[in-house]
Design a protein around this motif. Structure first.
Motif, PDB file in Angstrom:
ATOM      1  N   ARG A 227      99.842  31.252  73.541  1.00 56.55           N
ATOM      2  CA  ARG A 227     100.507  31.341  72.110  1.00 56.55           C
ATOM      3  C   ARG A 227      99.571  31.230  71.057  1.00 56.55           C
ATOM      4  N   PRO A 228      98.922  32.309  70.331  1.00 58.80           N
ATOM      5  CA  PRO A 228      97.706  32.323  69.576  1.00 58.80           C
ATOM      6  C   PRO A 228      98.035  31.252  68.593  1.00 58.80           C
ATOM      7  N   ILE A 229      99.221  31.105  67.942  1.00 57.68           N
ATOM      8  CA  ILE A 229      99.393  30.256  66.867  1.00 57.68           C
ATOM      9  C   ILE A 229      99.168  28.840  67.132  1.00 57.68           C
ATOM     10  N   VAL A 230      99.865  28.488  68.334  1.00 56.41           N
ATOM     11  CA  VAL A 230      99.816  26.883  69.030  1.00 56.41           C
ATOM     12  C   VAL A 230      98.217  26.404  69.213  1.00 56.41           C
ATOM     13  N   LEU A 231      97.673  27.643  69.949  1.00 56.01           N
ATOM     14  CA  LEU A 231      96.300  27.421  70.190  1.00 56.01           C
ATOM     15  C   LEU A 231      95.452  26.986  69.093  1.00 56.01           C
ATOM     16  N   MET A 232      95.625  27.905  68.141  1.00 55.05           N
ATOM     17  CA  MET A 232      94.864  27.938  67.023  1.00 55.05           C
ATOM     18  C   MET A 232      95.184  26.614  66.095  1.00 55.05           C
ATOM     19  N   SER A 233      96.327  26.057  66.237  1.00 54.48           N
ATOM     20  CA  SER A 233      96.582  24.879  65.361  1.00 54.48           C
ATOM     21  C   SER A 233      95.642  23.590  66.036  1.00 54.48           C
ATOM     22  N   ALA A 301      89.140  23.226  55.393  1.00 58.12           N
ATOM     23  CA  ALA A 301      87.908  23.542  54.816  1.00 58.12           C
ATOM     24  C   ALA A 301      87.642  22.271  53.513  1.00 58.12           C
ATOM     25  N   ILE A 302      88.751  22.359  52.917  1.00 63.53           N
ATOM     26  CA  ILE A 302      88.451  21.197  51.922  1.00 63.53           C
ATOM     27  C   ILE A 302      88.154  19.699  52.291  1.00 63.53           C
ATOM     28  N   TRP A 303      88.852  19.567  53.446  1.00 60.46           N
ATOM     29  CA  TRP A 303      88.541  18.209  54.449  1.00 60.46           C
ATOM     30  C   TRP A 303      86.808  18.160  54.389  1.00 60.46           C
ATOM     31  N   GLY A 304      86.528  19.133  54.967  1.00 61.49           N
ATOM     32  CA  GLY A 304      85.071  19.427  55.293  1.00 61.49           C
ATOM     33  C   GLY A 304      84.139  19.016  54.209  1.00 61.49           C
ATOM     34  N   LEU A 305      84.391  19.757  53.030  1.00 62.74           N
ATOM     35  CA  LEU A 305      83.491  19.713  51.787  1.00 62.74           C
ATOM     36  C   LEU A 305      83.856  18.265  51.083  1.00 62.74           C
ATOM     37  N   THR A 306      84.775  17.664  51.091  1.00 62.44           N
ATOM     38  CA  THR A 306      84.809  16.438  50.314  1.00 62.44           C
ATOM     39  C   THR A 306      84.257  15.161  51.169  1.00 62.44           C
ATOM     40  N   VAL A 307      84.200  15.504  52.471  1.00 62.91           N
ATOM     41  CA  VAL A 307      83.517  14.464  53.239  1.00 62.91           C
ATOM     42  C   VAL A 307      82.048  14.670  53.237  1.00 62.91           C
ATOM     43  N   ALA A 308      81.552  16.017  53.103  1.00 59.82           N
ATOM     44  CA  ALA A 308      80.087  15.941  52.879  1.00 59.82           C
ATOM     45  C   ALA A 308      79.715  15.404  51.454  1.00 59.82           C
ATOM     46  N   ALA A 309      80.666  15.758  50.315  1.00 58.20           N
ATOM     47  CA  ALA A 309      80.199  15.137  49.119  1.00 58.20           C
ATOM     48  C   ALA A 309      80.247  13.709  49.186  1.00 58.20           C
ATOM     49  N   VAL A 396      85.689  26.559  60.163  1.00 58.29           N
ATOM     50  CA  VAL A 396      87.183  26.860  60.280  1.00 58.29           C
ATOM     51  C   VAL A 396      87.510  27.999  59.180  1.00 58.29           C
ATOM     52  N   LEU A 397      86.799  28.395  58.381  1.00 51.31           N
ATOM     53  CA  LEU A 397      86.956  29.657  57.538  1.00 51.31           C
ATOM     54  C   LEU A 397      86.643  30.578  58.189  1.00 51.31           C
ATOM     55  N   VAL A 398      85.742  30.789  58.878  1.00 55.83           N
ATOM     56  CA  VAL A 398      85.189  31.827  59.879  1.00 55.83           C
ATOM     57  C   VAL A 398      86.426  32.042  61.139  1.00 55.83           C
ATOM     58  N   THR A 399      86.891  30.914  61.829  1.00 55.42           N
ATOM     59  CA  THR A 399      87.620  30.856  63.060  1.00 55.42           C
ATOM     60  C   THR A 399      89.213  31.158  62.453  1.00 55.42           C
ATOM     61  N   GLY A 400      89.486  30.338  61.497  1.00 50.08           N
ATOM     62  CA  GLY A 400      91.018  30.550  61.065  1.00 50.08           C
ATOM     63  C   GLY A 400      91.326  32.011  60.589  1.00 50.08           C
ATOM     64  N   PHE A 401      90.468  32.435  59.661  1.00 53.60           N
ATOM     65  CA  PHE A 401      90.714  33.999  59.374  1.00 53.60           C
ATOM     66  C   PHE A 401      90.544  34.864  60.212  1.00 53.60           C
ATOM     67  N   ALA A 402      89.904  34.691  61.319  1.00 55.25           N
ATOM     68  CA  ALA A 402      89.604  35.736  62.546  1.00 55.25           C
ATOM     69  C   ALA A 402      90.609  36.082  63.201  1.00 55.25           C
ATOM     70  N   VAL A 403      91.587  34.933  63.431  1.00 50.38           N
ATOM     71  CA  VAL A 403      92.800  35.313  64.482  1.00 50.38           C
ATOM     72  C   VAL A 403      94.122  35.683  63.752  1.00 50.38           C
TER      73      VAL A 403
END
Length: 418
Positions: A227-233, A301-309, A396-403
């Protein structure tokens, strides 16, 4: 005025599941006991750093917890599909309670043995793994399907409140009473969750019963893999936590930037859940999002950017504020991921799905602890913190939009049940 009221209703927290007595009792018990759990989590990190003076040792709390989380999370989920879930929840609770009492005894003894602390943390993870997987599988049994998303939002909100109050309480308790008092408070608060479990109705398994064991676990993993949807979650959450979770660095940041203040340490630990609480209060819109795959990708992606900031922020209030923005994104992500699992799989698979979910949700941050501690030791605090957040956003942007299936997932469409 009517327009304003309509808009407020659309974003207001959906509290309808609270009308269900069994769910309400479970939620309150979980909320009270989780305050103590978070208090202990902060205290253990602080105690390990105080004993060793090393963020690497704090980071090692991650893998020490991860191994039992993986083993007993998967096993506990399989057992939850084959036995009374109430009884299994009680068993896991007793194991976790025993670990808290062991931490209390160790703190009172004054041994300051880091190896013993790590061993007890591993035992605590066993109980946490069993009870968490079981609790997640119980929700769809006591809450109607159309209210599962609202129930999950309430669960994550109450957990986030505990994640705020626990660390803030830890800042005060550790400054004035020490580690033993922190563990004592946890042991007392734990009673609320145990009482809620005792009062649950009998929850015998439904549908086809698979004998718990390795084959049952493998069947659950095979279900996820097809189940790709479950796997990607699961995949996007692992990326978020393993690369961007900064909590293992909080003791070092408090020591270097804020003079070793226990109160600052408490605020840093509370920053992410503060954002989750604020997002939860205005979460009525979360259940109406249809393109949840795209939404999950973007909020992580927002999570990652705000943590970096946050790594570059100097004032304590700004660090906490940026972490809070990340916590708000994490709340929405958690609700969508949990709801996909609980409504996608049939009841005879839910225990195993929740076992894997718990392993990912609890194990991902522990991998993040190890990554953060090791990279901080090798490259320094700021590069380890900011670099992980930026890498998370890119991956996450690369992986999430690739599937394709995940990108096109529509939560309002019919979902397969097998």
């Amino acid at each position: 005025m009517a327009g304003v009221q309509s808009a407020l209703r659309r974003v207001a927290l959906d509290t309808r599941p609270l009308s269900l007595v069994a769910y309400r009792r479970l939620l309150i018990g979980q909320g009270v006991s989780f305050i103590g759990f978070q208090l202990t989590t902060v205290a253990v990190s602080g105690q390990v750093y105080a004993i060793t003076g090393s963020s690497l040792w704090v980071g090692l709390l991650g893998p020490v917890s991860l191994v039992p989380l993986v083993i007993f999370g998967l096993w506990g989920g399989a057992v939850a599909d084959a036995m009374d879930r109430r009884r299994l929840l009680l068993t896991g609770s007793v194991v976790a309670w025993t670990a808290t009492l062991a931490l209390l005894i160790h703190a009172i003894s004054g041994l300051k043995n880091v190896y013993l602390v790590l061993a007890v943390v591993a035992l605590q993870s066993v109980g946490f793994a069993i009870s968490s997987a079981t609790r997640g599988a119980i929700i769809p049994r006591i809450v109607p399907k159309e209210r599962v998303a609202a129930a999950n939002t309430l669960n994550f909100l109450i957990s986030s409140i505990g994640s705020v109050l626990g660390p803030l309480l830890a800042g005060v308790v550790l400054a004035r009473g020490g580690y033993a008092l922190a563990y004592l408070i946890d042991a007392i608060l734990f009673g609320a969750g145990f009482y809620a479990a005792v009062r649950l109705p009998r929850l015998a398994p439904l549908g086809e019963i698979a004998r718990p064991g390795l084959r049952s676990v493998v069947d659950g993993l095979r279900y996820i893999g097809t189940r790709p949807i479950v796997l990607m979650s699961f995949v996007v959450d692992i990326i978020a936590m393993a690369f961007a979770m900064p909590r293992a660095l909080f003791p070092e940041l408090a020591a270097e930037r804020f003079g070793g203040s226990a109160v600052a340490f408490g605020w840093l630990s509370a920053g992410i859940p503060i954002g989750s609480v604020l997002a939860g209060v205005a979460s009525g819109w979360v259940g109406r999002v249809r393109r949840q795959g795209v939404a999950l990708t973007l909020v992580i992606a927002i999570w990652g950017l705000t943590v970096a900031a946050a790594a570059y922020a100097q004032p304590l209030w700004l660090v906490v504020a940026l972490l809070a923005v990340g916590g708000a994104a994490d709340l929405a992500s958690a609700v969508w991921r949990q709801t996909i699992l609980q409504t996608y799989a049939p009841d005879e698979m839910r225990g195993r799905m929740q076992g894997v979910f718990m392993v990912v949700v609890a194990g991902g941050p522990r991998l993040g602890d190890l990554r953060a501690g090791a990279t901080a030791t090798a490259f320094g605090l700021v590069p380890a913190w900011a670099g992980g957040g930026l890498l998370c956003a890119v991956l996450v942007l690369v992986t999430g939009f690739a599937v394709t299936a995940f990108r096109r997932y529509d939560a309002m469409a019919d979902r397969p049940a097998a």
